[in-house]
Design a protein around this motif. Sequence first.
Motif, PDB file in Angstrom:
ATOM      1  N   ARG B 162       0.825  -1.201   0.000  1.00 25.34           N
ATOM      2  CA  ARG B 162       0.000   0.000   0.000  1.00 25.34           C
ATOM      3  C   ARG B 162       0.864   1.257   0.000  1.00 25.34           C
ATOM      4  O   ARG B 162       0.556   2.245  -0.664  1.00 25.34           O
ATOM      5  CB  ARG B 162      -0.921  -0.008   1.234  1.00 25.34           C
ATOM      6  CG  ARG B 162      -1.903   1.138   1.254  1.00 25.34           C
ATOM      7  CD  ARG B 162      -2.783   1.099   2.481  1.00 25.34           C
ATOM      8  NE  ARG B 162      -2.030   1.409   3.697  1.00 25.34           N
ATOM      9  CZ  ARG B 162      -2.584   1.549   4.891  1.00 25.34           C
ATOM     10  NH1 ARG B 162      -3.884   1.388   5.041  1.00 25.34           N
ATOM     11  NH2 ARG B 162      -1.855   1.843   5.937  1.00 25.34           N
ATOM     12  N   ALA B 163       1.969   1.187   0.758  1.00 21.66           N
ATOM     13  CA  ALA B 163       2.829   2.370   0.848  1.00 21.66           C
ATOM     14  C   ALA B 163       3.685   2.548  -0.401  1.00 21.66           C
ATOM     15  O   ALA B 163       4.198   3.630  -0.647  1.00 21.66           O
ATOM     16  CB  ALA B 163       3.715   2.261   2.088  1.00 21.66           C
ATOM     17  N   LEU B 164       3.842   1.469  -1.187  1.00 22.30           N
ATOM     18  CA  LEU B 164       4.728   1.569  -2.346  1.00 22.30           C
ATOM     19  C   LEU B 164       4.004   1.947  -3.628  1.00 22.30           C
ATOM     20  O   LEU B 164       4.630   2.321  -4.609  1.00 22.30           O
ATOM     21  CB  LEU B 164       5.457   0.238  -2.563  1.00 22.30           C
ATOM     22  CG  LEU B 164       6.644  -0.022  -1.634  1.00 22.30           C
ATOM     23  CD1 LEU B 164       7.143  -1.444  -1.813  1.00 22.30           C
ATOM     24  CD2 LEU B 164       7.760   0.975  -1.892  1.00 22.30           C
ATOM     25  N   ILE B 165       2.651   1.844  -3.643  1.00 25.30           N
ATOM     26  CA  ILE B 165       1.949   1.946  -4.915  1.00 25.30           C
ATOM     27  C   ILE B 165       2.105   3.314  -5.562  1.00 25.30           C
ATOM     28  O   ILE B 165       2.057   3.447  -6.787  1.00 25.30           O
ATOM     29  CB  ILE B 165       0.461   1.559  -4.771  1.00 25.30           C
ATOM     30  CG1 ILE B 165      -0.088   1.197  -6.150  1.00 25.30           C
ATOM     31  CG2 ILE B 165      -0.345   2.684  -4.141  1.00 25.30           C
ATOM     32  CD1 ILE B 165      -1.267   0.305  -6.139  1.00 25.30           C
ATOM     33  N   ASN B 166       2.321   4.349  -4.757  1.00 25.58           N
ATOM     34  CA  ASN B 166       2.476   5.675  -5.347  1.00 25.58           C
ATOM     35  C   ASN B 166       3.921   5.995  -5.697  1.00 25.58           C
ATOM     36  O   ASN B 166       4.248   7.137  -6.006  1.00 25.58           O
ATOM     37  CB  ASN B 166       1.923   6.745  -4.402  1.00 25.58           C
ATOM     38  CG  ASN B 166       0.425   6.903  -4.557  1.00 25.58           C
ATOM     39  OD1 ASN B 166      -0.093   6.792  -5.661  1.00 25.58           O
ATOM     40  ND2 ASN B 166      -0.278   7.135  -3.461  1.00 25.58           N
ATOM     41  N   LYS B 167       4.774   4.995  -5.623  1.00 25.02           N
ATOM     42  CA  LYS B 167       6.197   5.182  -5.899  1.00 25.02           C
ATOM     43  C   LYS B 167       6.732   6.435  -5.209  1.00 25.02           C
ATOM     44  O   LYS B 167       7.162   7.390  -5.858  1.00 25.02           O
ATOM     45  CB  LYS B 167       6.449   5.269  -7.408  1.00 25.02           C
ATOM     46  CG  LYS B 167       5.920   4.063  -8.162  1.00 25.02           C
ATOM     47  CD  LYS B 167       6.311   4.127  -9.630  1.00 25.02           C
ATOM     48  CE  LYS B 167       5.787   2.945 -10.410  1.00 25.02           C
ATOM     49  NZ  LYS B 167       4.299   2.935 -10.533  1.00 25.02           N
ATOM     50  N   PRO B 168       6.677   6.449  -3.871  1.00 23.34           N
ATOM     51  CA  PRO B 168       7.146   7.636  -3.142  1.00 23.34           C
ATOM     52  C   PRO B 168       8.647   7.807  -3.326  1.00 23.34           C
ATOM     53  O   PRO B 168       9.336   6.841  -3.664  1.00 23.34           O
ATOM     54  CB  PRO B 168       6.820   7.300  -1.685  1.00 23.34           C
ATOM     55  CG  PRO B 168       6.866   5.804  -1.632  1.00 23.34           C
ATOM     56  CD  PRO B 168       6.353   5.340  -2.958  1.00 23.34           C
ATOM     57  N   THR B 169       9.151   9.034  -3.124  1.00 25.69           N
ATOM     58  CA  THR B 169      10.604   9.202  -3.190  1.00 25.69           C
ATOM     59  C   THR B 169      11.242   8.591  -1.954  1.00 25.69           C
ATOM     60  O   THR B 169      12.367   8.116  -2.011  1.00 25.69           O
ATOM     61  CB  THR B 169      11.015  10.685  -3.257  1.00 25.69           C
ATOM     62  OG1 THR B 169      10.123  11.423  -2.432  1.00 25.69           O
ATOM     63  CG2 THR B 169      10.965  11.223  -4.653  1.00 25.69           C
TER      64      THR B 169
END
Lengths: 272, 384
Positions: B162-169
């Motif tokens: 869930r935390a990775l889906i937006n490809k955070p920096t």
Amino acid sequence: MAMRLYSVAVYLFLYVPIGIIVLFSFNSGRHASSFEGLSVKWYGKALSNPFVLEALTTSLIIALSAALLSSLMGTAAALALQRIRGPLRAMFDGLIYVAIMIPGIVIGIATLIALVTVFDLLNPVLGALWPADAAPPKLSLGYASVIAAHTLFTMSLVIVLIRARIAGMDRALIEASEDLYASPWRTFLQITLPQLFPAILAGFLLSFTFSFDDFIISFFVAGPNTTLPIYVFSSIRRGITPEVNAIGTMVLGASLTLLIIAQVLLRRREGR
Amino acid sequence: MELNVSMINSDKSGSPDIQFDQVTKRYGDVVALDNVSLSVERGEFFSFLGPSGCGKTTSLRLIAGFEQPTQGNVQIGGVSVIGVPPHRRPVNMVFQHYALFPHMNVSDNIGYGLRQRSPKPPKSETYRQVDELLEMVQMSGYGKRRIWELSGGQQQRVALARALINKPTVLLLDEPLAALDRKLRRDMQIELQTLQRDVGITFILVTHDQEEALSMSDRICIMREGCVVQMGSPRDLYDQPSNLYVADFVGKSNFITGSVTNINGRYVTVEDANGRTFVGAPSASASGFSVGVAASIAIRPELIVVSSHNSCAVDMATDVALNGRIKNRIFLGEHTEYLIETDGLGDILVLSPKHIESKRGAFEPGEAVALGWKNAAALALEDS
Ligand SMILES: Nc1ncnc2c1ncn2[C@@H]1O[C@H](COP(=O)(O)OP(=O)(O)OP(=O)(O)O)[C@@H](O)[C@H]1O
Ligand SMILES: [Mg+2]
């Protein structure tokens, strides 16, 4: 042993009369004194009595409106109270519990006096402001006053229910939502509201039941309207008929069902 | 990276991903962070390590935007984020207790971040990316499951996806493995490390488990009571701790406490309460010794050699030689750990590698032994 006998007596005293009402609502005979056989004909009688139907409609309108208003306003109030701290919050908390503890008769009398006083003040003003060629509207007791009085009382129940739910809610869920780029408003719609929904629904059902069953407050402020409890009360003065028993049993059944649903909703954990 | 238009633009290449400039955070009278400055480079696996209450979570919350610093500046990608709310920061977090949304199934939880974007990507695109992530965390086929039907490890994976889906920096992880059992934690540590290399995202991990920090991180920041004690690679922290606190926190050590009696170029001499002197090399990151100050000599258990009592201590070629008796023995597979009771120095922990054990046979509890170490293996440390 004495204690046990005592508690048995208390329960008998509480539930036997209710049991008798339910039993005699199925009595085929006319008289409450003797049970003559099973029948549901009094239910048919009650449901085809135009006075009963009218009272039922009135009660439903009032209960639905009061439940809707108090669950909406109660939710909003609970959410707002969540944001304030310190003495102001303590004061509101206190007032809410006081509102729950005040006896119905006090609310009834107080609301009646308040409304009548306000109407007496406003009606001449309205009359003076109104154009001369039309009859001025006259504020009086009616649907609105019962709905207002019921909302006043049931709203505090809703606030308490929702406050408990908010307190039990994981603050991290809201942070997680914001962390995933949801704006505060979308977080409210997608996370907070669904989490609170069972409590809001339970509050709605409890408010509905309370308003639907209420006699005392309605009796004071209903004006010319006859709710179902008021109808039952006035027909009892002409003697207890199996028809009244049937109405009582139906109200009892409906109320218990709603209360049980509300309980189930409140027991369920997090969205399960 | 396609983010919200409202998201802060943080793509000044060359600047570190995260930077704290003299950040102080107070909660009323409690100072949770005290004048902390640090920077985390792009693509780094960075860990905050320290005991409970030292300010690790506070640091993460300052980056995520749930808290604002009382003083100082926090930058993400070279841009100050003071006053920027969490939903406008290009970082995502794995919460300590996962904080999965209980009223949504696994897929909806993972896709949540995508659905918050404007414009919202088409449904098919969301499904595709959710499936991709499910596969990445080895949970394909679990999309329709409810959250409470998952084991702790599975929930942890969903939280990660869930935390990775937006490809955070930057991905923030607050003790993500604390709730898992030992074996699963080990597996997940390896998976996290592999994942971080694959996706190339900066990871900032909070943990109070020193083994976890040592095995996973490129760089570790050791904290105590809101202050940074030492920052460096696991090797640096292990070999060159800047003081007693770090040496004690990172790995196991034997300590001899006393005061400095002599300093010459390469070595510091410390005299213990019994008047015995020991010599150690000052740690490269120590700030400097002076005669008379309290100091400790630290010796790592694996740098101590043990032999049977009757064999000559000289053939071990150690600078310090002691006699002792085996008090306790623990087989650890690759190593055997001995607790040896010595005359004058109390109990000393020794780690003996398997290949030596198999040549000579393990010592029995109660057996008299000789032990010692070279001065070069001992570190002289300030008391912190
Ligand atoms: N919201 C808050 N209000 C008041 N004090 C707080 C708050 N959050 C944290 N603190 C205090 O700040 C200090 C640092 O807390 P923090 O949560 O950062 O610790 P931590 O290193 O994450 O510890 P742990 O390993 O136990 O999670 C603690 O003393 C804590 O009591
Ligand atoms: Mg913490």
